[in-house]
Design a protein around this motif. Structure first.
Motif, short mmCIF file in Angstrom:
data_model
loop_
_atom_site.label_atom_id
_atom_site.label_comp_id
_atom_site.label_asym_id
_atom_site.label_seq_id
_atom_site.Cartn_x
_atom_site.Cartn_y
_atom_site.Cartn_z
N TYR A 28 35.06 87.17 35.70
CA TYR A 28 35.85 87.44 36.90
C TYR A 28 35.32 86.61 38.07
O TYR A 28 34.12 86.35 38.17
CB TYR A 28 35.79 88.93 37.25
CG TYR A 28 36.13 89.82 36.08
CD1 TYR A 28 37.44 90.00 35.68
CD2 TYR A 28 35.11 90.45 35.36
CE1 TYR A 28 37.75 90.81 34.59
CE2 TYR A 28 35.41 91.25 34.27
CZ TYR A 28 36.72 91.42 33.88
OH TYR A 28 37.03 92.19 32.80
N THR A 29 36.21 86.23 38.95
CA THR A 29 35.81 85.51 40.14
C THR A 29 35.73 86.47 41.32
O THR A 29 36.29 87.58 41.28
CB THR A 29 36.82 84.40 40.50
OG1 THR A 29 38.07 85.01 40.88
CG2 THR A 29 37.03 83.47 39.31
N GLY A 31 37.21 86.03 44.05
CA GLY A 31 38.57 86.13 44.55
C GLY A 31 39.36 87.20 43.84
O GLY A 31 40.12 87.96 44.46
N GLU A 32 39.20 87.29 42.52
CA GLU A 32 39.91 88.32 41.74
C GLU A 32 39.41 89.71 42.10
O GLU A 32 40.21 90.66 42.20
CB GLU A 32 39.71 88.05 40.26
CG GLU A 32 40.44 86.80 39.76
CD GLU A 32 40.01 86.40 38.36
OE1 GLU A 32 40.80 85.68 37.70
OE2 GLU A 32 38.91 86.79 37.92
N ALA A 35 40.76 90.58 45.56
CA ALA A 35 42.20 90.86 45.51
C ALA A 35 42.45 92.27 44.96
O ALA A 35 43.34 92.99 45.44
CB ALA A 35 42.90 89.82 44.64
N ALA A 36 41.66 92.67 43.96
CA ALA A 36 41.82 94.02 43.41
C ALA A 36 41.47 95.07 44.45
O ALA A 36 42.19 96.07 44.60
CB ALA A 36 40.92 94.17 42.18
N ARG A 39 44.26 95.29 47.03
CA ARG A 39 45.44 96.00 46.51
C ARG A 39 45.23 97.51 46.58
O ARG A 39 46.15 98.26 46.96
CB ARG A 39 45.72 95.59 45.06
CG ARG A 39 46.33 94.22 44.88
CD ARG A 39 46.91 94.04 43.49
NE ARG A 39 45.90 94.19 42.43
CZ ARG A 39 45.16 93.19 41.97
NH1 ARG A 39 45.27 91.98 42.48
NH2 ARG A 39 44.29 93.40 40.99
N ILE A 58 40.27 95.67 37.55
CA ILE A 58 40.15 94.34 36.94
C ILE A 58 39.83 94.41 35.45
O ILE A 58 39.83 93.38 34.77
CB ILE A 58 39.09 93.48 37.66
CG1 ILE A 58 37.68 94.06 37.51
CG2 ILE A 58 39.45 93.30 39.12
CD1 ILE A 58 36.59 93.18 38.08
#
Length: 245
Positions: A28-29, A31-32, A35-36, A39, A58
Motif C-alpha cells: 500500500y502507498t 496516498g492509498e 485516501a481511505a 473517505r 484498504i
C-alpha cells in the motif's frame, strides 16, 4: 518502536522512506492509506477514523498498517496532506498577488466544505507536509509582488488561512445545528426573525434597528467572504505602502 507505541524521539513521517531501499515493494502507498482515511472521515466524521477502520478499508491487518503509519497522529498528517493536494494551483502565479490570495482562499473554503472534519486537524505542524510545502511555495511566489518582508508575508498567509478556517467552520457548525432541528431551516429562521423583530420594536436597540432597516434581504455569504478576505489584503497592502521610503 512498538506498533502503536511512542518513539523515544520525535519523528516526522515524511522523513521516513516510504519504501526501504531493499526488499519487496510495499503493498500500500501512503496516498492509498490517506485516501481511505479521508473517505471514512467524509462519510462518518473524524471520530470514525481509527487504525482498525482504515486497515479494514484498504484490506490489511491493523498491526500491518502500523508498518506504514506508526502513529495515529501520522495518519492525521497524511489526511491533511491529502487535503492540500486538492488545491488547483496554476503553474505560475498570475502576477496579481491579491487575486492569487483570494483565489486560494476561495478554494480553501470550498475544500473545507467538502471535508468538514478538516478544521479540527489543521495545525501549523501539518503545514510542512509535501503538499503543504507546495502550497506555501506558491503563496510566497504569488506574494513576490507585495513590497513586504518575509515575516509579514508569512503572517499574511497565516491570517488568510485562519480567516478561511473560522468562516467555513462557522458555516459548517450552523449547518450541523440546522440538521438537528425537528423543523426546516426556514421555520427556524422565521421564529428567530420574529423574536428579533419584537426586540428591535421595543426601542431599546436604536443603533441595531438602524442597521437592520438598511439590510436588503438574506446575507450573501459568498460576497461577505470575499469582502472579509479583501479587507485583510487591504490592511497588508496599506501597511506595506506605509513602509515604503
Amino acid at each position: 518502536m512498538a506498533a502503536g507505541g511512542s518513539s523515544a524521539r520525535p519523528e516526522v513521517i515524511w522523513a521516513r522512506p516510504e519504501r526501504a531501499g531493499r526488499g519487496p515493494r510495499p503493498t500500500y502507498t501512503r496516498g492509498e492509506i490517506a485516501a481511505a482515511a479521508v473517505r471514512i472521515a467524509d462519510t462518518d466524521g473524524i471520530g470514525a477514523v481509527s487504525m482498525r477502520r482504515v486497515a479494514a478499508e484498504i484490506g490489511c491487518g491493523t498491526m500491518s498498517l502500523y508498518n506504514y503509519v506508526p502513529r495515529k497522529e501520522d495518519l492525521y498528517e497524511l489526511m491533511v496532506d491529502a487535503f492540500s493536494s486538492e488545491y488547483d494551483l496554476p503553474e505560475q502565479p498570475s502576477g496579481d498577488w491579491r487575486a492569487d490570495m483570494l483565489m486560494l482562499a476561495v478554494q480553501a473554503r470550498a475544500l473545507i466544505h467538502r471535508h468538514p472534519w478538516l478544521p479540527g486537524l489543521l495545525s501549523p505542524v501539518h503545514g510542512f507536509s509535501p503538499n503543504g510545502l507546495r502550497y506555501l511555495e506558491f503563496c510566497l511566489a504569488a506574494l513576490e509582488g507585495l513590497p513586504a518582508g518575509n515575516g509579514t508575508k508569512m503572517e499574511l498567509i497565516a491570517m488568510i488561512n485562519g480567516l478561511v478556517t473560522a468562516f467555513a467552520g462557522n458555516e459548517l457548525a450552523a449547518a450541523e445545528r440546522a440538521r438537528a432541528f425537528p423543523w426546516s431551516p426556514d421555520e427556524e429562521q422565521a421564529a428567530r426573525g420574529a423574536y428579533l423583530a419584537r426586540q428591535i420594536g421595543s426601542g431599546q436597540y436604536p443603533r441595531l434597528a438602524g442597521i437592520l432597516a438598511e439590510a436588503a434581504g438574506p446575507i450573501d455569504y459568498d460576497a461577505a467572504f470575499g469582502r472579509m478576505v479583501n479587507r485583510v489584503l487591504d490592511a497588508f497592502e496599506f501597511e506595506s505602502g506605509q513602509d515604503k521610503p
